[in-house]
Scaffold this motif. Structure first.
Motif, PDB file in Angstrom:
ATOM      1  N   ILE A  12       0.848  -1.206   0.000  1.00  0.00           N
ATOM      2  CA  ILE A  12       0.000   0.000   0.000  1.00  0.00           C
ATOM      3  C   ILE A  12       0.880   1.253   0.000  1.00  0.00           C
ATOM      4  O   ILE A  12       0.622   2.211  -0.734  1.00  0.00           O
ATOM      5  N   LYS A  13       1.952   1.215   0.769  1.00  0.00           N
ATOM      6  CA  LYS A  13       2.882   2.364   0.807  1.00  0.00           C
ATOM      7  C   LYS A  13       3.526   2.586  -0.560  1.00  0.00           C
ATOM      8  O   LYS A  13       3.715   3.721  -0.984  1.00  0.00           O
ATOM      9  N   GLU A  14       3.835   1.499  -1.226  1.00  0.00           N
ATOM     10  CA  GLU A  14       4.445   1.620  -2.565  1.00  0.00           C
ATOM     11  C   GLU A  14       3.470   2.298  -3.537  1.00  0.00           C
ATOM     12  O   GLU A  14       3.861   3.118  -4.356  1.00  0.00           O
ATOM     13  N   VAL A  15       2.205   1.920  -3.435  1.00  0.00           N
ATOM     14  CA  VAL A  15       1.194   2.516  -4.319  1.00  0.00           C
ATOM     15  C   VAL A  15       1.003   3.997  -3.957  1.00  0.00           C
ATOM     16  O   VAL A  15       0.924   4.869  -4.831  1.00  0.00           O
ATOM     17  N   HIS A  16       0.981   4.264  -2.675  1.00  0.00           N
ATOM     18  CA  HIS A  16       0.838   5.648  -2.196  1.00  0.00           C
ATOM     19  C   HIS A  16       1.943   6.528  -2.782  1.00  0.00           C
ATOM     20  O   HIS A  16       1.695   7.638  -3.268  1.00  0.00           O
ATOM     21  N   PRO A 131       5.090   6.956 -12.000  1.00  0.00           N
ATOM     22  CA  PRO A 131       6.472   6.598 -11.694  1.00  0.00           C
ATOM     23  C   PRO A 131       6.539   5.327 -10.843  1.00  0.00           C
ATOM     24  O   PRO A 131       6.823   5.378  -9.648  1.00  0.00           O
ATOM     25  N   ALA A 132       6.250   4.198 -11.494  1.00  0.00           N
ATOM     26  CA  ALA A 132       6.188   2.908 -10.792  1.00  0.00           C
ATOM     27  C   ALA A 132       7.191   1.938 -11.404  1.00  0.00           C
ATOM     28  O   ALA A 132       7.688   2.156 -12.507  1.00  0.00           O
ATOM     29  N   ALA A 133       7.439   0.846 -10.687  1.00  0.00           N
ATOM     30  CA  ALA A 133       8.341  -0.185 -11.203  1.00  0.00           C
ATOM     31  C   ALA A 133       7.621  -1.056 -12.225  1.00  0.00           C
ATOM     32  O   ALA A 133       6.431  -1.337 -12.080  1.00  0.00           O
ATOM     33  N   THR A 134       8.346  -1.453 -13.265  1.00  0.00           N
ATOM     34  CA  THR A 134       7.823  -2.409 -14.249  1.00  0.00           C
ATOM     35  C   THR A 134       8.631  -3.695 -14.166  1.00  0.00           C
ATOM     36  O   THR A 134       9.589  -3.788 -13.396  1.00  0.00           O
ATOM     37  N   LYS A 135       8.275  -4.643 -15.028  1.00  0.00           N
ATOM     38  CA  LYS A 135       9.008  -5.930 -15.050  1.00  0.00           C
ATOM     39  C   LYS A 135      10.460  -5.758 -15.475  1.00  0.00           C
ATOM     40  O   LYS A 135      11.276  -6.641 -15.259  1.00  0.00           O
ATOM     41  N   TYR A 136      10.802  -4.606 -16.071  1.00  0.00           N
ATOM     42  CA  TYR A 136      12.161  -4.412 -16.584  1.00  0.00           C
ATOM     43  C   TYR A 136      13.146  -3.845 -15.561  1.00  0.00           C
ATOM     44  O   TYR A 136      14.349  -3.845 -15.801  1.00  0.00           O
ATOM     45  N   ARG A 137      12.653  -3.347 -14.449  1.00  0.00           N
ATOM     46  CA  ARG A 137      13.530  -2.818 -13.392  1.00  0.00           C
ATOM     47  C   ARG A 137      14.565  -1.833 -13.962  1.00  0.00           C
ATOM     48  O   ARG A 137      15.781  -2.000 -13.780  1.00  0.00           O
ATOM     49  N   ASP A 153       0.684  -2.041 -11.814  1.00  0.00           N
ATOM     50  CA  ASP A 153      -0.698  -2.547 -11.945  1.00  0.00           C
ATOM     51  C   ASP A 153      -1.607  -2.001 -10.833  1.00  0.00           C
ATOM     52  O   ASP A 153      -2.718  -1.536 -11.082  1.00  0.00           O
ATOM     53  N   GLN A 154      -1.107  -2.091  -9.601  1.00  0.00           N
ATOM     54  CA  GLN A 154      -1.930  -1.653  -8.459  1.00  0.00           C
ATOM     55  C   GLN A 154      -2.193  -0.145  -8.522  1.00  0.00           C
ATOM     56  O   GLN A 154      -3.310   0.315  -8.247  1.00  0.00           O
ATOM     57  N   SER A 155      -1.166   0.598  -8.914  1.00  0.00           N
ATOM     58  CA  SER A 155      -1.330   2.062  -8.974  1.00  0.00           C
ATOM     59  C   SER A 155      -2.313   2.448 -10.068  1.00  0.00           C
ATOM     60  O   SER A 155      -3.148   3.348  -9.890  1.00  0.00           O
ATOM     61  N   VAL A 156      -2.225   1.756 -11.215  1.00  0.00           N
ATOM     62  CA  VAL A 156      -3.183   2.010 -12.307  1.00  0.00           C
ATOM     63  C   VAL A 156      -4.599   1.736 -11.816  1.00  0.00           C
ATOM     64  O   VAL A 156      -5.518   2.532 -12.045  1.00  0.00           O
TER      65      VAL A 156
END
Ligand SMILES: O=C([C@H](O)CO)[C@H](O)[C@H](O)COP(=O)(O)O
Length: 183
Positions: A12-16, A131-137, A153-156
């Motif tokens: 949740i913090k990551e999404v925040h 500005p989130a992480a993807t599978k490509y890091r 995904d969660q942020s979207v």
């Protein structure tokens, strides 16, 4: 605290952290594109597509004319329509092809992505950048405890659900009546 709950709270913090950094202007612009489009087409591969389907369902409940690209009943895209492309990396091959086709047909494109330099972005009308992480890091992506593109995904999902809260003028009862009666 339990390990699993602790982990969920970290997610949740990551999404925040992502949602906090998203541009309010970009969200407003996308909301405007959604309300003015003749019809809305939603597309994404894998989990991005699943987030798109969840969004499409709520748009339908809210009374919007919406289709999911790739479904058998989805018609051809035309001028006045909007394609919402969800791609964390911004580099999925199918997404680029759909964007090109949409351009040819003179319909609009909104790209939801982490990658502001994506080739698809160059032929899109508007980007919503997360500005989130993807599978490509990639080096510019935030650290995450989660696998692949979960943080994106969660942020979207949360951001598009928030758009529904803003765009929807219907009562819960009216939305519920539009919900399938075949389940
Ligand atoms: O399903 C996915 C994968 O598990 C990474 O989280 C992605 O959504 C799929 O690979 C599509 O990728 P993007 O176009 O980069 O979103």
């Amino acid at each position: 605290m339990d390990f699993y709950k602790e982990t969920a709270l970290s997610c949740i913090k990551e999404v925040h952290a992502v949602v906090e950094k998203v541009s309010e202007d970009q969200l407003h612009y996308l909301a405007n594109m959604l309300t003015t489009a003749k019809r809305i087409f939603i597309s994404g591969e894998g989990r991005s597509g699943l987030m798109g389907k969840a969004f499409a369902m709520r748009l339908m409940h809210a009374g919007y004319h919406v289709y999911v690209v790739g479904e058998t009943v989805t018609p051809s895209i035309e001028r006045g329509d909007l394609l919402v492309l969800i791609s964390g990396s911004g580099s999925s091959v199918a997404a680029y092809d759909f964007a090109k086709k949409t351009r040819e047909k003179d319909a609009s494109i909104a790209l939801v992505t982490t990658n502001r330099d994506a080739e698809i972005g160059k032929i899109s009308d508007k980007l919503l950048v997360l500005p989130a992480a993807t599978k490509y890091r990639k080096t510019n992506e935030p650290d995450t405890i989660q696998p692949l593109g979960n943080q994106f995904d969660q942020s979207v999902h949360i951001l598009l659900d928030a758009l529904i809260v803003y765009l929807n003028q219907e009562s819960n009862e009216k939305m519920r009546k539009r919900h399938t009666n075949m389940e």
